[in-house]
Motif scaffolding. Structure first.
Motif, PDB file in Angstrom:
ATOM      1  N   GLU A   1     -35.543  23.679-102.958  1.00 22.10           N
ATOM      2  CA  GLU A   1     -35.479  24.806-102.926  1.00 22.10           C
ATOM      3  C   GLU A   1     -35.867  25.281-101.675  1.00 22.10           C
ATOM      4  O   GLU A   1     -37.388  25.569-101.570  1.00 22.10           O
ATOM      5  CB  GLU A   1     -34.484  26.213-103.187  1.00 22.10           C
ATOM      6  N   VAL A   2     -34.870  25.695-100.156  1.00 22.44           N
ATOM      7  CA  VAL A   2     -36.107  26.270 -99.241  1.00 22.44           C
ATOM      8  C   VAL A   2     -35.338  27.368 -99.648  1.00 22.44           C
ATOM      9  O   VAL A   2     -33.972  27.384 -99.144  1.00 22.44           O
ATOM     10  CB  VAL A   2     -35.626  25.665 -98.063  1.00 22.44           C
ATOM     11  N   THR A   3     -36.097  28.558 -98.930  1.00 25.62           N
ATOM     12  CA  THR A   3     -36.089  29.778 -99.271  1.00 25.62           C
ATOM     13  C   THR A   3     -36.559  30.712 -97.977  1.00 25.62           C
ATOM     14  O   THR A   3     -37.229  30.456 -96.852  1.00 25.62           O
ATOM     15  CB  THR A   3     -36.372  31.143-100.266  1.00 25.62           C
ATOM     16  N   ALA A   4     -36.099  32.266 -97.721  1.00 24.89           N
ATOM     17  CA  ALA A   4     -36.999  32.975 -96.517  1.00 24.89           C
ATOM     18  C   ALA A   4     -38.145  33.187 -96.817  1.00 24.89           C
ATOM     19  O   ALA A   4     -38.685  33.380 -95.749  1.00 24.89           O
ATOM     20  CB  ALA A   4     -36.162  33.859 -96.477  1.00 24.89           C
ATOM     21  N   GLU A   5     -38.729  32.381 -97.612  1.00 26.41           N
ATOM     22  CA  GLU A   5     -40.407  33.023 -97.558  1.00 26.41           C
ATOM     23  C   GLU A   5     -40.979  31.546 -97.495  1.00 26.41           C
ATOM     24  O   GLU A   5     -41.782  31.217 -97.534  1.00 26.41           O
ATOM     25  CB  GLU A   5     -40.745  34.037 -99.207  1.00 26.41           C
ATOM     26  N   THR A   6     -40.573  30.122 -97.812  1.00 25.98           N
ATOM     27  CA  THR A   6     -40.809  29.401 -97.180  1.00 25.98           C
ATOM     28  C   THR A   6     -41.497  28.687 -95.488  1.00 25.98           C
ATOM     29  O   THR A   6     -40.322  29.185 -94.907  1.00 25.98           O
ATOM     30  CB  THR A   6     -39.871  28.012 -97.638  1.00 25.98           C
TER      31      THR A   6
ATOM     32  N   SER B   1     -31.097  38.819 -97.027  1.00 23.04           N
ATOM     33  CA  SER B   1     -30.918  37.071 -98.113  1.00 23.04           C
ATOM     34  C   SER B   1     -32.105  36.642 -98.464  1.00 23.04           C
ATOM     35  O   SER B   1     -32.205  35.825 -97.699  1.00 23.04           O
ATOM     36  CB  SER B   1     -29.575  36.685 -98.708  1.00 23.04           C
ATOM     37  N   ARG B   2     -32.389  36.212 -99.663  1.00 20.09           N
ATOM     38  CA  ARG B   2     -34.150  35.252 -99.919  1.00 20.09           C
ATOM     39  C   ARG B   2     -33.637  33.479 -99.284  1.00 20.09           C
ATOM     40  O   ARG B   2     -34.180  32.609 -98.868  1.00 20.09           O
ATOM     41  CB  ARG B   2     -34.784  35.088-100.918  1.00 20.09           C
ATOM     42  N   PHE B   3     -31.898  33.484 -99.453  1.00 21.73           N
ATOM     43  CA  PHE B   3     -32.125  32.594 -99.131  1.00 21.73           C
ATOM     44  C   PHE B   3     -31.517  32.127 -98.016  1.00 21.73           C
ATOM     45  O   PHE B   3     -30.478  30.959 -97.578  1.00 21.73           O
ATOM     46  CB  PHE B   3     -30.033  32.026-100.214  1.00 21.73           C
ATOM     47  N   THR B   4     -31.482  32.527 -96.966  1.00 24.58           N
ATOM     48  CA  THR B   4     -30.678  32.720 -95.351  1.00 24.58           C
ATOM     49  C   THR B   4     -32.409  32.733 -94.526  1.00 24.58           C
ATOM     50  O   THR B   4     -33.051  33.630 -95.108  1.00 24.58           O
ATOM     51  CB  THR B   4     -30.540  33.924 -94.889  1.00 24.58           C
ATOM     52  N   VAL B   5     -32.187  31.013 -94.018  1.00 25.20           N
ATOM     53  CA  VAL B   5     -33.733  31.108 -93.344  1.00 25.20           C
ATOM     54  C   VAL B   5     -32.837  30.884 -91.590  1.00 25.20           C
ATOM     55  O   VAL B   5     -32.034  31.077 -90.988  1.00 25.20           O
ATOM     56  CB  VAL B   5     -33.966  29.760 -93.532  1.00 25.20           C
ATOM     57  N   THR B   6     -34.234  31.660 -91.088  1.00 27.78           N
ATOM     58  CA  THR B   6     -33.804  31.786 -89.836  1.00 27.78           C
ATOM     59  C   THR B   6     -33.839  30.632 -88.799  1.00 27.78           C
ATOM     60  O   THR B   6     -34.580  29.965 -89.428  1.00 27.78           O
ATOM     61  CB  THR B   6     -35.112  32.977 -88.902  1.00 27.78           C
ATOM     62  N   PRO B   7     -32.595  30.247 -87.797  1.00 27.11           N
ATOM     63  CA  PRO B   7     -32.928  29.319 -86.804  1.00 27.11           C
ATOM     64  C   PRO B   7     -34.271  29.148 -86.319  1.00 27.11           C
ATOM     65  O   PRO B   7     -34.996  28.120 -86.875  1.00 27.11           O
ATOM     66  CB  PRO B   7     -32.647  29.937 -85.653  1.00 27.11           C
ATOM     67  N   GLU B   8     -35.285  30.342 -85.969  1.00 27.92           N
ATOM     68  CA  GLU B   8     -36.499  30.023 -85.508  1.00 27.92           C
ATOM     69  C   GLU B   8     -37.269  28.941 -86.719  1.00 27.92           C
ATOM     70  O   GLU B   8     -38.486  28.487 -86.796  1.00 27.92           O
ATOM     71  CB  GLU B   8     -37.556  30.646 -85.267  1.00 27.92           C
ATOM     72  N   ALA B   9     -37.095  29.828 -88.264  1.00 27.25           N
ATOM     73  CA  ALA B   9     -37.780  28.511 -89.358  1.00 27.25           C
ATOM     74  C   ALA B   9     -37.135  27.228 -89.966  1.00 27.25           C
ATOM     75  O   ALA B   9     -38.005  26.560 -89.832  1.00 27.25           O
ATOM     76  CB  ALA B   9     -37.669  29.918 -90.718  1.00 27.25           C
ATOM     77  N   LEU B  10     -36.088  27.180 -89.478  1.00 34.29           N
ATOM     78  CA  LEU B  10     -35.705  25.872 -89.497  1.00 34.29           C
ATOM     79  C   LEU B  10     -36.029  25.303 -88.782  1.00 34.29           C
ATOM     80  O   LEU B  10     -36.538  24.126 -88.566  1.00 34.29           O
ATOM     81  CB  LEU B  10     -33.899  25.486 -89.775  1.00 34.29           C
ATOM     82  N   ASP B  11     -36.133  25.479 -87.496  1.00 32.89           N
ATOM     83  CA  ASP B  11     -37.092  24.514 -86.133  1.00 32.89           C
ATOM     84  C   ASP B  11     -37.865  24.424 -86.297  1.00 32.89           C
ATOM     85  O   ASP B  11     -38.855  23.413 -86.165  1.00 32.89           O
ATOM     86  CB  ASP B  11     -36.741  25.744 -85.059  1.00 32.89           C
ATOM     87  N   ALA B  12     -39.429  25.210 -87.191  1.00 31.44           N
ATOM     88  CA  ALA B  12     -40.043  24.642 -87.494  1.00 31.44           C
ATOM     89  C   ALA B  12     -40.391  23.674 -88.402  1.00 31.44           C
ATOM     90  O   ALA B  12     -41.278  22.904 -88.615  1.00 31.44           O
ATOM     91  CB  ALA B  12     -41.605  26.064 -87.278  1.00 31.44           C
ATOM     92  N   GLN B  13     -39.811  24.205 -89.622  1.00 31.19           N
ATOM     93  CA  GLN B  13     -39.767  23.080 -90.571  1.00 31.19           C
ATOM     94  C   GLN B  13     -39.722  21.549 -89.941  1.00 31.19           C
ATOM     95  O   GLN B  13     -40.044  21.182 -90.489  1.00 31.19           O
ATOM     96  CB  GLN B  13     -38.989  23.658 -91.296  1.00 31.19           C
TER      97      GLN B  13
END
Length: 511
Positions: free
Chosen positions: A304-309, A78-90
């Motif tokens: 909106e923040v997605t998996a591609e952001t 799903s493009r609406f699921t962000v990984t924990p690592e991406a959230l951490d970096a953001q």
């Protein structure tokens, strides 16, 4: 010694208790483990990723930017699921750029007219109430000492485990001080049939089909159903010891800006306004960042923040949605990255509007808006422009003010005329016209105040227009356009464009 009957019964019950207690404890432990999933710790703190250009200086009254996440997890398509690592970096990038997160109380206080919490603030929101918020996001928030709000579909809480949060996990999150919980309906985050053919639409925003009666709900039936769902959801919050929710997020990020005059949408807006301070959406016909315009519309638009952001892209988006003042933007044409082309040409840049090209074609139209989200609350400003390259009956320019408001105005300037056009009822209406001294060059100044707009051309030709709408409904920034109708001729151009606070705004005491 002979024991009595009651004594033997008591000893038997005691023995049974000693045998059963361990099994009962094990059963309760397994049940508890099913209600509270194990959390995952984030990786060690590292250097924040590069965030592009250094952040601009912000005024003390800068509005917060609202970010919209959904699930946090791994191995999802799903493009609406962000990984924990991406959230951490953001979050690391936001912290490195000086942003702080708000809780719901601070955000609501701002929406109700209070001062901006800080020059750099974001309100983190997570829709649906998925278990990834507890397993992953909670520990990432703790790592960066940040806060967030989760919007719950309360009927789904504890169901389809472990996809959705349990009430036990929600309770722990609330007690951590890192989370607030807001409303996402009881059971209206779904599609349902709206006619006899089975065509499906939002169960929240649409009147549903009643198959037994072979008809659509009436407006009264629709409103009763929606209000019942919202009230049931609010009751779930209270029943589980959570504060009554004051914010609402539209399922599927719908927006009631579209078709807002219909009885259905009017009923929904009224039902939401009676129960919540504001509704949040990710989609709108015009930018609605937190501020005066959003307050007037009853909606706040989120980024909106997605998996591609990426972290860099998130910082850039926050920059685009951060409010600025006219004082901070004295010379917009020198800031090409803040302009958004809106002429459907599929191109970027200001060359077609400033005389350097490339142009869409030998003839045609080019247009761009300046920071449409960042200037959404502008009022009390003057824009001055110098125009060149005009030709008799062949080309013209447009200078639009109150961009994105409910009553934008365009100054259309040609070789020999200036016209003032107002947009209403879906089209442009001429509300003023003046003859000019024929010239390939003209100067125009437009002053925008809350209740009026004044146009002055070449220092003497004047058109004044009282504003149909005031307050947040009438705020907005600047857009420009150029037209050329002569295949053998040149395009007109903006040679300069400057912005400053109006004299009235400059004289007003600072709030």
């Amino acid at each position: 010694m002979n024991r009595s009957g009651p004594g033997r019964v008591l000893l038997g019950l005691l023995a049974l208790t000693l045998v059963c207690v361990p099994f009962y404890g094990a059963w309760r432990w397994n049940d508890f483990r099913g209600a509270v999933t194990a959390q995952e710790e984030p990786g060690p703190r590292g250097a924040a990723p590069a965030g592009g250009p250094p952040p601009e200086r912000r005024s003390a009254n800068t509005a917060p930017v609202v970010l919209a996440y959904h699930d946090i997890g791994r191995d999802s398509r799903s493009r609406f699921t962000v990984t924990p690592e991406a959230l951490d970096a953001q979050l690391a990038a936001l912290a490195s750029a000086g942003y702080r997160t708000l809780d719901s109380e601070e955000f609501i206080a701002y929406l109700r007219g209070g001062p901006a919490p800080s020059p750099r603030s974001v309100f983190l929101t997570f829709d649906d109430g998925t278990h990834g918020l507890w397993v992953h996001a909670d520990r990432v928030l703790a790592k960066h000492r940040m806060r967030a709000a989760a919007f719950l579909i309360t009927r789904s809480v504890g169901s389809h485990r472990p996809y959705y949060l349990s009430w036990e996990e929600i309770g722990r999150m609330a007690r951590s001080g890192r989370w607030d919980f807001e409303n996402h309906t009881w059971d209206l985050h779904r599609r349902a049939a709206v006619d006899g053919s089975g065509r499906a639409s939002s169960a929240l925003a649409s009147r549903l089909w009643l198959p037994r009666e072979r008809r659509q709900e009436t407006v009264r039936e629709y409103r009763r159903r929606v209000e019942g769902d919202l009230d049931r959801s609010v009751a779930d919050f209270v029943r589980h010891g959570l504060p009554r929710p004051r914010l609402f997020a539209y399922p599927f990020s719908e927006s009631q800006e579209r078709g807002s005059a219909t009885p259905t949408n009017r009923s929904l807006r009224e039902a939401l306004a009676e129960r919540f301070v504001a509704s949040l959406t990710n989609s709108s016909d015009r930018p609605l960042p937190a501020g005066r315009r959003a307050a007037a519309a009853g909606e706040v638009q989120r980024v909106e923040v997605t998996a591609e952001t990426s972290a860099r892209e998130l910082l850039a988006a926050v920059g685009r949605w951060t409010s600025v003042t006219p004082t901070e933007c004295p010379d917009p044409l020198t800031q090409p990255r803040w302009w958004r082309r809106n002429d459907r040409s599929g191109t970027d840049g200001l060359g077609a509007l400033t005389g350097t090209g490339p142009y869409p074609a030998a003839t045609g139209y080019a247009a761009a808006s300046y920071r449409p989200a960042g200037t959404a609350d502008w009022s009390g400003y003057t824009v001055d422009a110098r125009i060149g390259g005009l030709r008799e009956s062949r080309n013209n320019i447009g200078l639009l003010v109150r961009d994105g408001s409910l009553a934008p105005l365009t100054v259309a300037l040609s070789y020999s005329y200036v016209r003032l056009l107002e947009h209403r009822d879906g089209r442009w209406h001429e509300v003023g016209r003046r003859k000019l001294t024929n010239s390939v060059e003209h100067r125009v100044g437009v002053t925008v105040e809350d209740g009026r707009t004044v146009v002055v051309v070449d220092g003497g030709i004047r058109i004044e227009r009282a504003t149909r709408v005031t307050g947040g409904d009438g705020t907005g920034g600047v857009a420009v356009s150029v037209r050329n109708g002569d295949p053998a001729g040149s395009w007109p151009r903006f040679e300069s464009l400057t912005v400053r606070p109006s004299a009235e705004a400059a004289a007003a005491p600072e709030r």
